[in-house]
Design a protein around this motif. Structure first.
Motif, PDB file in Angstrom:
ATOM      1  N   THR A   1       0.918  -1.817   0.126  1.00 29.53           N
ATOM      2  CA  THR A   1       0.238   0.008   0.111  1.00 29.53           C
ATOM      3  C   THR A   1       0.733   1.354   0.081  1.00 29.53           C
ATOM      4  O   THR A   1       0.665   2.324  -0.509  1.00 29.53           O
ATOM      5  CB  THR A   1      -1.012   0.417   1.270  1.00 29.53           C
ATOM      6  N   ASN A   2       1.649   1.137   0.879  1.00 29.30           N
ATOM      7  CA  ASN A   2       2.711   2.770   1.075  1.00 29.30           C
ATOM      8  C   ASN A   2       4.044   2.772  -0.255  1.00 29.30           C
ATOM      9  O   ASN A   2       3.847   3.818  -0.483  1.00 29.30           O
ATOM     10  CB  ASN A   2       3.636   2.116   1.820  1.00 29.30           C
ATOM     11  N   VAL A   3       3.913   1.728  -0.490  1.00 28.26           N
ATOM     12  CA  VAL A   3       4.293   2.051  -2.320  1.00 28.26           C
ATOM     13  C   VAL A   3       4.096   2.622  -2.763  1.00 28.26           C
ATOM     14  O   VAL A   3       4.284   3.166  -3.931  1.00 28.26           O
ATOM     15  CB  VAL A   3       4.931   0.661  -3.412  1.00 28.26           C
TER      16      VAL A   3
ATOM     17  N   PHE B   1      19.125   9.211   9.445  1.00 27.86           N
ATOM     18  CA  PHE B   1      18.061   8.008  10.873  1.00 27.86           C
ATOM     19  C   PHE B   1      17.896   6.848   9.760  1.00 27.86           C
ATOM     20  O   PHE B   1      18.579   5.577  10.021  1.00 27.86           O
ATOM     21  CB  PHE B   1      16.653   8.369  11.051  1.00 27.86           C
ATOM     22  N   HIS B   2      17.596   7.899   8.321  1.00 32.83           N
ATOM     23  CA  HIS B   2      16.669   7.036   7.604  1.00 32.83           C
ATOM     24  C   HIS B   2      18.347   5.328   7.465  1.00 32.83           C
ATOM     25  O   HIS B   2      18.197   4.137   6.799  1.00 32.83           O
ATOM     26  CB  HIS B   2      16.525   6.992   6.118  1.00 32.83           C
ATOM     27  N   ILE B   3      19.377   6.107   7.195  1.00 27.56           N
ATOM     28  CA  ILE B   3      20.688   5.287   6.379  1.00 27.56           C
ATOM     29  C   ILE B   3      19.986   3.766   7.710  1.00 27.56           C
ATOM     30  O   ILE B   3      21.071   2.919   7.000  1.00 27.56           O
ATOM     31  CB  ILE B   3      21.429   5.890   6.097  1.00 27.56           C
TER      32      ILE B   3
ATOM     33  N   THR C   1      10.183   5.859   6.822  1.00 28.68           N
ATOM     34  CA  THR C   1      11.117   7.439   7.610  1.00 28.68           C
ATOM     35  C   THR C   1      11.564   7.148   6.143  1.00 28.68           C
ATOM     36  O   THR C   1      12.213   8.196   5.250  1.00 28.68           O
ATOM     37  CB  THR C   1      12.493   6.694   7.783  1.00 28.68           C
ATOM     38  N   GLY C   2      11.231   6.337   5.023  1.00 29.81           N
ATOM     39  CA  GLY C   2      12.209   6.432   3.710  1.00 29.81           C
ATOM     40  C   GLY C   2      11.101   7.593   2.867  1.00 29.81           C
ATOM     41  O   GLY C   2      11.472   7.904   1.643  1.00 29.81           O
ATOM     42  N   THR C   3       9.894   7.001   2.960  1.00 31.11           N
ATOM     43  CA  THR C   3       8.495   7.740   2.223  1.00 31.11           C
ATOM     44  C   THR C   3       8.572   8.708   3.105  1.00 31.11           C
ATOM     45  O   THR C   3       8.767  10.412   2.027  1.00 31.11           O
ATOM     46  CB  THR C   3       7.504   6.827   2.941  1.00 31.11           C
TER      47      THR C   3
ATOM     48  N   ALA D   1      11.952  -1.376  -7.564  1.00 30.93           N
ATOM     49  CA  ALA D   1      12.103  -1.773  -6.772  1.00 30.93           C
ATOM     50  C   ALA D   1      11.491  -1.539  -5.454  1.00 30.93           C
ATOM     51  O   ALA D   1      12.007  -2.941  -4.968  1.00 30.93           O
ATOM     52  CB  ALA D   1      14.293  -1.475  -6.222  1.00 30.93           C
ATOM     53  N   PHE D   2      11.562  -1.568  -5.153  1.00 35.41           N
ATOM     54  CA  PHE D   2      10.365  -1.496  -3.615  1.00 35.41           C
ATOM     55  C   PHE D   2       9.305  -2.049  -3.625  1.00 35.41           C
ATOM     56  O   PHE D   2       8.953  -3.089  -3.193  1.00 35.41           O
ATOM     57  CB  PHE D   2       9.878   0.086  -3.443  1.00 35.41           C
ATOM     58  N   PHE D   3       8.404  -2.103  -4.721  1.00 32.24           N
ATOM     59  CA  PHE D   3       7.268  -2.683  -5.015  1.00 32.24           C
ATOM     60  C   PHE D   3       7.384  -3.811  -5.529  1.00 32.24           C
ATOM     61  O   PHE D   3       6.736  -4.941  -4.564  1.00 32.24           O
ATOM     62  CB  PHE D   3       6.781  -2.560  -6.417  1.00 32.24           C
ATOM     63  N   PHE D   4       9.067  -4.468  -6.039  1.00 32.30           N
ATOM     64  CA  PHE D   4       9.074  -5.846  -6.020  1.00 32.30           C
ATOM     65  C   PHE D   4       9.603  -6.733  -5.000  1.00 32.30           C
ATOM     66  O   PHE D   4       8.873  -7.566  -4.129  1.00 32.30           O
ATOM     67  CB  PHE D   4      10.241  -5.499  -7.077  1.00 32.30           C
ATOM     68  N   GLU D   5       9.976  -5.748  -3.634  1.00 30.23           N
ATOM     69  CA  GLU D   5      10.923  -6.176  -2.652  1.00 30.23           C
ATOM     70  C   GLU D   5       9.901  -6.290  -1.304  1.00 30.23           C
ATOM     71  O   GLU D   5       9.158  -7.149  -0.892  1.00 30.23           O
ATOM     72  CB  GLU D   5      11.381  -5.481  -2.367  1.00 30.23           C
ATOM     73  N   ALA D   6       8.557  -5.378  -1.479  1.00 36.52           N
ATOM     74  CA  ALA D   6       7.273  -4.981  -0.670  1.00 36.52           C
ATOM     75  C   ALA D   6       6.566  -6.131  -0.899  1.00 36.52           C
ATOM     76  O   ALA D   6       6.296  -6.996   0.519  1.00 36.52           O
ATOM     77  CB  ALA D   6       6.419  -4.007  -0.303  1.00 36.52           C
TER      78      ALA D   6
HETATM   79  C1  HEM Z   1      18.231  10.661  -0.238  1.00 36.05           C
HETATM   80  C2  HEM Z   1      17.855   9.700   0.249  1.00 36.05           C
HETATM   81  C3  HEM Z   1      16.827   8.363  -0.600  1.00 36.05           C
HETATM   82  C4  HEM Z   1      15.342   8.622  -0.858  1.00 36.05           C
HETATM   83  C5  HEM Z   1      14.480   9.861  -0.436  1.00 36.05           C
HETATM   84  C6  HEM Z   1      14.815   7.494   0.041  1.00 36.05           C
HETATM   85  C7  HEM Z   1      13.541   6.650  -0.358  1.00 36.05           C
HETATM   86  C8  HEM Z   1      13.088   5.932   0.440  1.00 36.05           C
HETATM   87  C9  HEM Z   1      11.567   5.311   0.371  1.00 36.05           C
HETATM   88  C10 HEM Z   1      11.014   6.644  -0.278  1.00 36.05           C
HETATM   89  C11 HEM Z   1      11.858   4.769   1.114  1.00 36.05           C
HETATM   90  C12 HEM Z   1      10.340   3.858   1.070  1.00 36.05           C
HETATM   91  C13 HEM Z   1       9.691   2.717  -0.115  1.00 36.05           C
HETATM   92  C14 HEM Z   1       8.914   1.815   0.389  1.00 36.05           C
HETATM   93  O1  HEM Z   1       7.963   2.255   0.524  1.00 36.05           O
HETATM   94  O2  HEM Z   1       8.653   0.712   0.443  1.00 36.05           O
HETATM   95  C15 HEM Z   1      12.820   3.984   1.559  1.00 36.05           C
HETATM   96  C16 HEM Z   1      13.061   2.396   1.949  1.00 36.05           C
HETATM   97  C17 HEM Z   1      14.154   1.716   2.338  1.00 36.05           C
HETATM   98  N1  HEM Z   1      15.564   2.836   1.700  1.00 36.05           N
HETATM   99 FE1  HEM Z   1      15.995   4.543   0.952  1.00 36.05          FE
HETATM  100  N2  HEM Z   1      16.018   6.852   0.090  1.00 36.05           N
HETATM  101  C18 HEM Z   1      16.927   7.167   0.260  1.00 36.05           C
HETATM  102  C19 HEM Z   1      18.396   6.229   0.636  1.00 36.05           C
HETATM  103  C20 HEM Z   1      18.895   5.493   0.643  1.00 36.05           C
HETATM  104  C21 HEM Z   1      19.959   5.130   0.513  1.00 36.05           C
HETATM  105  C22 HEM Z   1      21.183   6.223   0.380  1.00 36.05           C
HETATM  106  C23 HEM Z   1      19.543   3.605   0.329  1.00 36.05           C
HETATM  107  C24 HEM Z   1      20.586   2.572   0.872  1.00 36.05           C
HETATM  108  C25 HEM Z   1      22.288   2.487   1.204  1.00 36.05           C
HETATM  109  C26 HEM Z   1      18.248   3.251   1.169  1.00 36.05           C
HETATM  110  C27 HEM Z   1      17.823   2.179   1.116  1.00 36.05           C
HETATM  111  C28 HEM Z   1      16.303   2.129   0.960  1.00 36.05           C
HETATM  112  C29 HEM Z   1      15.986   0.141   1.186  1.00 36.05           C
HETATM  113  C30 HEM Z   1      16.508  -0.943   1.498  1.00 36.05           C
HETATM  114  C31 HEM Z   1      14.603   0.788   1.824  1.00 36.05           C
HETATM  115  C32 HEM Z   1      13.212  -0.570   1.666  1.00 36.05           C
HETATM  116  C33 HEM Z   1      12.983   0.105   3.062  1.00 36.05           C
HETATM  117  C34 HEM Z   1      13.826  -1.698   4.249  1.00 36.05           C
HETATM  118  O3  HEM Z   1      14.106  -2.985   3.556  1.00 36.05           O
HETATM  119  O4  HEM Z   1      14.475  -0.866   5.204  1.00 36.05           O
HETATM  120  N3  HEM Z   1      18.434   4.253   1.066  1.00 36.05           N
HETATM  121  N4  HEM Z   1      14.137   4.988   0.823  1.00 36.05           N
END
Ligand code: HEM
Ligand code: HDD
Ligand code: HEM
Lengths: 337, 448
Positions: A59-61, B20-22, B71-73, B104-109
């Motif tokens: 959903t989030n994606v 934090f996200h990283i 946090t990525g969102t 890639a996110f879609f696929f993983e999720a």
């Molecule tokens: C400005 C930088 C970044 C943005 C805008 C961003 C954006 C996002 C978003 C939107 C999601 C959520 C996706 C979802 O709904 O499933 C997410 C998750 C994720 N991000 Fe980031 N990201 C950033 C930096 C990074 C970096 C540098 C990495 C890896 C080294 C990374 C790896 C991941 C992974 C693996 C996830 C999936 C969640 C998980 O498995 O923990 N991201 N990111």
């Protein structure tokens, strides 16, 4: 079809996907909290968890796809909406973050908190309300350009009846979509009690949905005459959508073919959502920003469209697998595996 | 709030969200691979311990993914909210990898959802393991794509800027920029390394706490072996990253090394302090900088004196670089000695003090990863897009960023504490010993 149209159609389609899938999710949270309040928790909890657990991340994606794609296809929206939306979008993100993570904490970690169930339910009302504000803003009238920077007039926004009609519509839609879907799901799970309860909710929320939708059309006549005129031109699409709505209510009322009822509902919302989208054309932010002057360059557009098609080839089979395993698998739905 | 304030708070908020996200993102990239390896070994050796390892890691992983996703969102939206001018420009040139990332996110999720709920649904365990491939691939590819965006910020190309208008855009050339190969490789490999050492730290912690179960020993040995492999790869690719900097971003390398004057046969300084334009109390390694930059003892390395003062990044990045490299070297040695010692049967690698080091290695590696990002990002300043757009020109003009900063800081606090509490509770309530017994009772005890 021009590239601009392909772009916006793709995004609108995914936004629609989000609206439907997230509505089911949000609504389920609300019903769950409500049934806890009225002491009927056990009836719904199982059904809701069976469906939601495997799909919440997906959903989030849908949402992420929408806003990333928006900046990709229409980079100028990053400037306009990015500047205006800092506060409302940040609040929505924070709510989504708390909701999503606590869902995981609770489901996979430890169970139990009552307060949590209420918060979870409430966030299901606040998130659609805060997201729907974006649609209101796009109608124009709340944004002015000062020193080349867009500025949002919060006072006008929050005192406008249009804002509140759209908020009410979003809430009614969330609860209605969710109730119809879960009625079907509960019925498949052969859980008679849950089916009856959810069916009742579906019927209750049908009326507010139509009243608020009609209200918005009236408000728009005052607020954005151009949009209103374009909507009238497409009255037949809205009409068709209304007929499908009647079909759903009829089936639910007669306790028949819940699956078909949900199908009709999907048709109803598709028609209304796209009719609304088409009548919004060509503005992304009335009257400052149209599809055409915010569009990216040709090279990027072609690259994005190719990436999109390639992505779909991966996505559709995977989504199909997910649905087959969790939605259409009789044993899983009934809780046997 | 003036515009300078808006820039300042936007920076702080971006730094906070990214840092934090990283943490969760890195775990999200690395741990699926570790789960896959454990499950594969378990199936191949028919060893219940490894299967259980995969199971337990997967359970914890769900929690970190959840925080990573939310946090990525936030991050994805914040980029547009805080840096609207940058995103408008970037959207025109580098939107492609950002868009691919969502797939890639879609696929993983999707596959993660399936994997988690189908542990006992397949007759054939192998089929279940196969579901992890798209999870691991999706996670790694999301890192690849987002890192490509970041590489583009360091070495922008694929367009021409004429009178403030961007023309001749080529998205593929923008993606395959000179920073991309080393950056992507280093980020992905360090994510594997970090995850391996975090998992090793957990196993070592259990052993230190008095458990003597073979399960933890197997887990520790496996993760240390993986950690060794990935830390060697990290050092090698890190060296390539240095060479990339020397060629394309010499000001970043010079600032990181406090290399003040251009010279041949340049030495490398570790730590120390900078006083009156002189490096003091540092560990000096002769010729090492020339080797890092150009693989040649006598090569010339560009110094800071060659750049205008307003284009030099803050000099404190020197410490960040040193922290990253020192921890990298330390973890390589620590894991190498451990693996070699196990093989040779040395007793001290099983001693409590050695396990204590391994426990500390988990958080240390996370610190190295954070230091690396801070180094790379602060070292790009004052530019947001190197040579093209300054950070100060990119920020929002909105007046409420400081308020948002407070709100988000609160959010991360809640998420951070929440995830730690939930994870510890989850594993404490359900110790390995008990879970193994339960499984035996279920299966009938004929395994192992
Ligand atoms: C400005 C930088 C970044 C943005 C805008 C961003 C954006 C996002 C978003 C939107 C999601 C959520 C996706 C979802 O709904 O499933 C997410 C998750 C994720 N991000 Fe980031 N990201 C950033 C930096 C990074 C970096 C540098 C990495 C890896 C080294 C990374 C790896 C991941 C992974 C693996 C996830 C999936 C969640 C998980 O498995 O923990 N991201 N990111
Ligand atoms: C576990 C974490 C970790 C460890 C042990 C190391 N690194 Fe690193 N390094 C990173 C984590 C990291 C990172 C977080 O992944 C960075 C930040 C941005 C990037 O591209 O990767 C990074 C960036 C980075 C850069 C800057 C690249 C750029 O700005 O484009 C260089 C030159 C190095 N590293 C070199 C090294 C060397 C010579 C190491 C020796 C062992 C090393 N790193 C260990
Ligand atoms: C996930 C790992 C990352 C971390 C920990 C990180 C950290 C940082 C830090 C510390 C700064 C501040 C520099 C300063 O203000 O002096 C910064 C700047 C910035 N980074 Fe990164 N970064 C990461 C990846 C990325 C990626 C992948 C992108 C883009 C897609 C990105 C976009 C930005 C932007 C827009 C800025 C400018 C704002 C600023 O100066 O604070 N970062 N980042």
């Amino acid at each position: 079809m021009t590239h601009e149209l392909i772009g916006i159609s793709v995004l609108w389609l995914f936004l629609f996907g989000y609206v439907v899938v997230a509505s089911i999710d949000f609504g389920a949270g609300v019903f769950n909290a409500y049934s806890l309040l009225t002491g009927r928790k056990h009836i719904l909890t199982n059904i809701i968890q069976r469906y939601l657990s495997p799909v919440w991340e997906v959903t989030n994606v849908f949402l992420v796809f929408f806003f990333v794609g928006m900046v990709g296809f229409f980079p100028k929206t990053a400037f306009y909406y990015g500047t205006i939306l800092l506060v409302p979008a940040s609040i929505a993100i924070i709510l989504i973050a708390i909701r999503g993570s606590y869902y995981a904490f609770e489901t996979y970690g430890s169970r139990g908190h009552k307060g949590y169930t209420f918060m979870y339910g409430l966030s299901g009302l606040f998130i659609p309300a805060s997201l729907s504000i974006v649609l209101t803003i796009s109608e124009g009238g709340f944004v002015s350009i000062v020193d080349n920077q867009p500025v949002l007039d919060y006072w006008a926004l929050f005192t406008s009846p249009l804002t509140w009609s759209i908020v009410v519509l979003s809430l009614a839609a969330v609860l209605y979509i969710s109730a119809v879907f879960l009625t079907w799901y509960a019925n498949k799970a052969q859980d008679q009690k849950a089916t009856d309860l959810l069916r009742k909710y579906a019927l209750i929320w049908a009326a507010p949905l139509m009243i608020s939708a009609a209200g918005i059309i009236v408000e728009l006549r005052e607020h954005n005459a151009e949009h209103y005129a374009r909507m009238l031109n497409m009255w037949w699409l809205f009409g068709l959508s209304f007929v499908l709505f009647l079909g759903t209510v009829w089936l639910i009322w007669r306790r028949q073919k819940y699956g078909l009822a949900f199908g009709l509902l999907a048709g109803q919302f598709t028609l209304a959502f796209f009719a609304y989208g088409i009548s919004h054309y060509p503005y992304l932010l009335y009257p400052y920003l149209t599809l055409y002057d915010s569009f990216t360059n040709e090279a990027m557009a072609v690259a994005l469209i190719i990436a999109f098609i390639a992505g779909l080839c991966l996505l559709i089979p995977s989504l199909w697998l997910l649905l087959r395993l969790f939605l259409f698998d009789k044993d899983y739905v009934r809780g046997k595996s | 709030m003036g515009n300078e304030d808006a820039v300042f708070y936007s920076r702080v908020l971006t730094e906070l969200t990214l840092s934090f996200h990283i943490i969760y993102a890195t775990i999200g990239v690395g741990v699926p691979l570790m789960i896959m390896i454990a499950q594969w070994i378990g199936i191949k050796k028919n060893d219940e311990h490894y299967i259980l390892l995969a199971r337990r890691w997967a359970r914890g992983f769900v929690i970190t993914v959840a925080v990573g996703v939310v946090t990525g969102t936030a991050l994805g939206l914040q980029l547009s909210l805080l840096w609207p001018n940058f995103m408008e420009l970037a959207g025109n040139v580098i939107a492609l990898p950002l868009f691919m990332e969502t797939f890639a996110f879609f696929f993983e999720a999707i596959f993660l959802g399936i994997y988690l709920y189908t542990w006992d649904r397949f007759e054939n365990q192998k089929k279940h393991m196969l579901l992890l491939i798209p999870v691991a691939a999706g996670a790694s590819f999301s890192a690849v794509f987002i890192t490509i965006v970041n590489a583009f910020m360091n070495a922008p190309q694929g367009f021409d800027l004429v009178d403030g208008q961007i023309i001749n855009i080529n998205p593929l050339i923008a993606m395959f920029n000179p920073a991309m190969p080393t950056k992507v490789a280093h980020v992905v490999v360090t994510a594997y390394m970090t995850s391996a050492f975090i998992l090793a730290a957990i196993a070592a912690f259990r052993l230190l706490k008095g458990s003597n179960h073979i399960y933890h020993k197997k887990a520790l040995y496996l993760t240390m072996k993986l950690g060794l492999i990935f830390s060697i790869a990290t050092a090698v690719i890190g060296d390539f990253s240095g060479k990339y900097l020397a060629e394309y971003q010499p000001e970043k390398l010079a600032a990181a090394e406090w290399h003040l004057e251009t010279e041949e046969g340049a030495p490398l300084y570790l730590f120390g302090v900078l006083k009156d334009g002189k490096v003091k109390y540092a560990i000096k390694i002769p010729f090492a900088l020339s080797i890092l930059a150009h693989s040649n003892l006598h090569a010339e390395v560009t110094g800071l004196n060659q750049f205008p003062a307003d284009e030099i990044p803050p000099l404190y990045i020197h410490y960040l670089f040193d922290i990253m490299v020192s921890i990298g070297m330390w973890m390589t040695v620590l894991s190498a000695v451990y693996v070699f010692g196990k093989w040779k049967g040395w007793a001290f690698v099983k001693a409590n003090w050695y396990r204590g080091f391994i426990v500390a290695g988990g958080p240390l590696t996370v610190i190295a990863m954070e230091a690396g990002w801070w180094f790379a990002e602060v070292g790009r300043q004052p530019w947001i897009l190197r040579g093209i757009m300054r950070t100060s020109e990119a920020a929002t003009t909105s007046g409420q960023v400081n308020l948002m900063l407070v709100l988000f800081a609160g959010l991360y606090l809640i998420l951070g504490i929440g995830s730690i509490v939930v994870l510890t509770r989850m594993f404490r309530r359900n110790p390995v010993e008990k879970e193994l017994e339960d499984r035996h009772a279920e299966i009938g005890g004929d395994l192992v």
